[in-house]
Design an enzyme around this catalytic site. Structure first.
Site, mmCIF file in Angstrom:
data_model
loop_
_atom_site.group_PDB
_atom_site.id
_atom_site.type_symbol
_atom_site.label_atom_id
_atom_site.label_comp_id
_atom_site.label_asym_id
_atom_site.label_seq_id
_atom_site.Cartn_x
_atom_site.Cartn_y
_atom_site.Cartn_z
ATOM 1 N N GLY A 2 23.687 31.659 -16.957
ATOM 2 C CA GLY A 2 23.671 30.346 -17.351
ATOM 3 C C GLY A 2 25.130 29.683 -17.441
ATOM 4 O O GLY A 2 26.222 30.338 -16.575
ATOM 5 N N VAL A 3 25.332 28.752 -18.382
ATOM 6 C CA VAL A 3 26.564 28.330 -18.303
ATOM 7 C C VAL A 3 27.643 29.415 -19.060
ATOM 8 O O VAL A 3 28.692 29.383 -18.796
ATOM 9 C CB VAL A 3 26.343 26.991 -19.114
ATOM 10 C CG1 VAL A 3 26.210 27.151 -20.557
ATOM 11 C CG2 VAL A 3 28.032 26.282 -19.317
ATOM 12 N N ASP A 4 26.947 30.047 -19.782
ATOM 13 C CA ASP A 4 27.817 31.188 -20.599
ATOM 14 C C ASP A 4 28.403 32.133 -19.295
ATOM 15 O O ASP A 4 29.593 32.614 -19.503
ATOM 16 C CB ASP A 4 26.765 32.149 -21.219
ATOM 17 C CG ASP A 4 27.600 33.140 -22.324
ATOM 18 O OD1 ASP A 4 26.890 33.589 -23.155
ATOM 19 O OD2 ASP A 4 28.763 32.873 -22.506
ATOM 20 N N ASP A 26 30.240 21.004 -12.738
ATOM 21 C CA ASP A 26 30.305 22.205 -13.321
ATOM 22 C C ASP A 26 31.194 22.399 -14.374
ATOM 23 O O ASP A 26 32.505 21.768 -14.051
ATOM 24 C CB ASP A 26 30.647 23.144 -12.058
ATOM 25 C CG ASP A 26 30.848 24.763 -12.668
ATOM 26 O OD1 ASP A 26 30.888 25.332 -11.909
ATOM 27 O OD2 ASP A 26 31.163 24.754 -13.834
HETATM 28 N N1 APR Z 1 27.985 23.783 -15.937
HETATM 29 C C1 APR Z 1 27.292 22.872 -16.669
HETATM 30 N N2 APR Z 1 26.135 23.110 -17.068
HETATM 31 C C2 APR Z 1 25.581 24.389 -16.597
HETATM 32 C C3 APR Z 1 26.180 25.185 -15.711
HETATM 33 C C4 APR Z 1 27.586 24.899 -15.430
HETATM 34 N N3 APR Z 1 28.276 25.630 -14.568
HETATM 35 N N4 APR Z 1 25.414 26.382 -15.606
HETATM 36 C C5 APR Z 1 24.183 25.926 -16.185
HETATM 37 N N5 APR Z 1 24.165 24.799 -16.958
HETATM 38 C C6 APR Z 1 23.339 24.369 -17.839
HETATM 39 C C7 APR Z 1 21.822 24.430 -17.480
HETATM 40 O O1 APR Z 1 21.337 23.838 -16.119
HETATM 41 C C8 APR Z 1 21.334 23.716 -18.682
HETATM 42 O O2 APR Z 1 21.225 22.595 -18.563
HETATM 43 O O3 APR Z 1 23.465 24.495 -19.258
HETATM 44 C C9 APR Z 1 22.445 24.247 -19.887
HETATM 45 C C10 APR Z 1 22.213 25.295 -20.656
HETATM 46 O O4 APR Z 1 21.389 26.173 -20.101
HETATM 47 P P1 APR Z 1 21.652 27.766 -20.251
HETATM 48 O O5 APR Z 1 23.046 28.318 -19.902
HETATM 49 O O6 APR Z 1 20.613 28.705 -19.834
HETATM 50 O O7 APR Z 1 21.927 27.963 -21.802
HETATM 51 P P2 APR Z 1 20.684 27.941 -23.128
HETATM 52 O O8 APR Z 1 19.569 27.481 -22.874
HETATM 53 O O9 APR Z 1 21.551 27.493 -24.271
HETATM 54 O O10 APR Z 1 20.529 29.538 -23.259
HETATM 55 C C11 APR Z 1 21.636 30.445 -23.830
HETATM 56 O O11 APR Z 1 21.442 31.850 -21.912
HETATM 57 O O12 APR Z 1 23.300 32.467 -20.427
HETATM 58 C C12 APR Z 1 22.432 32.741 -21.762
HETATM 59 O O13 APR Z 1 23.964 34.116 -22.844
HETATM 60 C C13 APR Z 1 23.434 33.013 -22.958
HETATM 61 O O14 APR Z 1 21.736 34.049 -23.959
HETATM 62 C C14 APR Z 1 22.468 32.875 -23.990
HETATM 63 C C15 APR Z 1 21.428 31.748 -23.583
#
Ligand code: APR
Length: 171
Positions: free
Chosen positions: A33-35, A11
């Protein structure tokens, strides 16, 4: 493989590096997601600082403090939404990595961790994204002598396999 590049199944919010990269959206006001994970771990101070930034264009990046995260900084980068590949998505994703490395160089950062930007909610094909990430990282490592370590965080098996292939070694 450049020994300064590392794959980690973890993570990203747990990493005590100079900066973790957030896969943000144009508002910079958080999301899923990661955000979502980064904002939850950083605490409310992160959102307060993000509000002052008034958003970020796709392909660009902004840096903030890390607040309650173990990382010193968060680099928020806004990846492209995949639309089939004919809307400049690949170049925009490359721009994300270049923007993050530019900020890292400006702040003299030595260790950086990336999630797989755009490959979750934004639907970017994982193998294409990994190839772009590796290519831009190799270029940055070749030109920025302060950079000591770049971690690609793999949050699922498909992502790890995509990076391993992009790094020229299949799992
Ligand atoms: N640590 C590491 N990687 C993570 C985590 C974490 N805690 N949570 C999710 N991920 C991974 C996901 O599995 C994926 O491989 O981060 C990668 C990017 O996925 P998303 O978070 O969905 O990001 P993205 O595809 O760039 O979409 C961005 O999603 O959360 C919203 O506000 C954000 O609107 C934006 C969109």
């Amino acid at each position: 493989m450049d020994e300064r590049i590392q794959l980690l199944d973890t993570d990203i919010t747990m990493l005590a590096v100079d900066a973790i990269v957030n896969a943000a959206n144009n508002s910079l006001l958080g999301g899923g997601g990661v955000d979502g994970a980064i904002h939850r771990s950083a605490g409310p101070g992160l959102l307060e600082e993000c509000r002052q930034l008034h958003g970020c264009p796709t392909g660009d990046a902004r840096i903030t403090k890390g607040y309650d995260l173990p990382a010193r900084y968060v680099i928020h980068s806004v990846g492209p939404v995949w639309q089939g590949g004919r809307a400049g998505e690949e170049e925009l994703l490359a721009d994300c990595y270049r923007s993050c490395f530019r900020l890292a160089a400006e702040h003299g950062l030595q260790t950086l961790a990336f999630p797989a930007i755009s490959t979750g909610v934004y639907g970017f094909p994982k193998k294409k994204a990994a190839a772009i990430a590796v290519r831009q990282t190799r270029r940055a490592l070749a030109t920025n002598s302060s950079l000591e370590r770049v971690i690609f965080v793999c949050f699922n098996r498909e992502t790890r396999e995509a990076y391993a292939e992009a790094l020229g070694q299949r799992e």
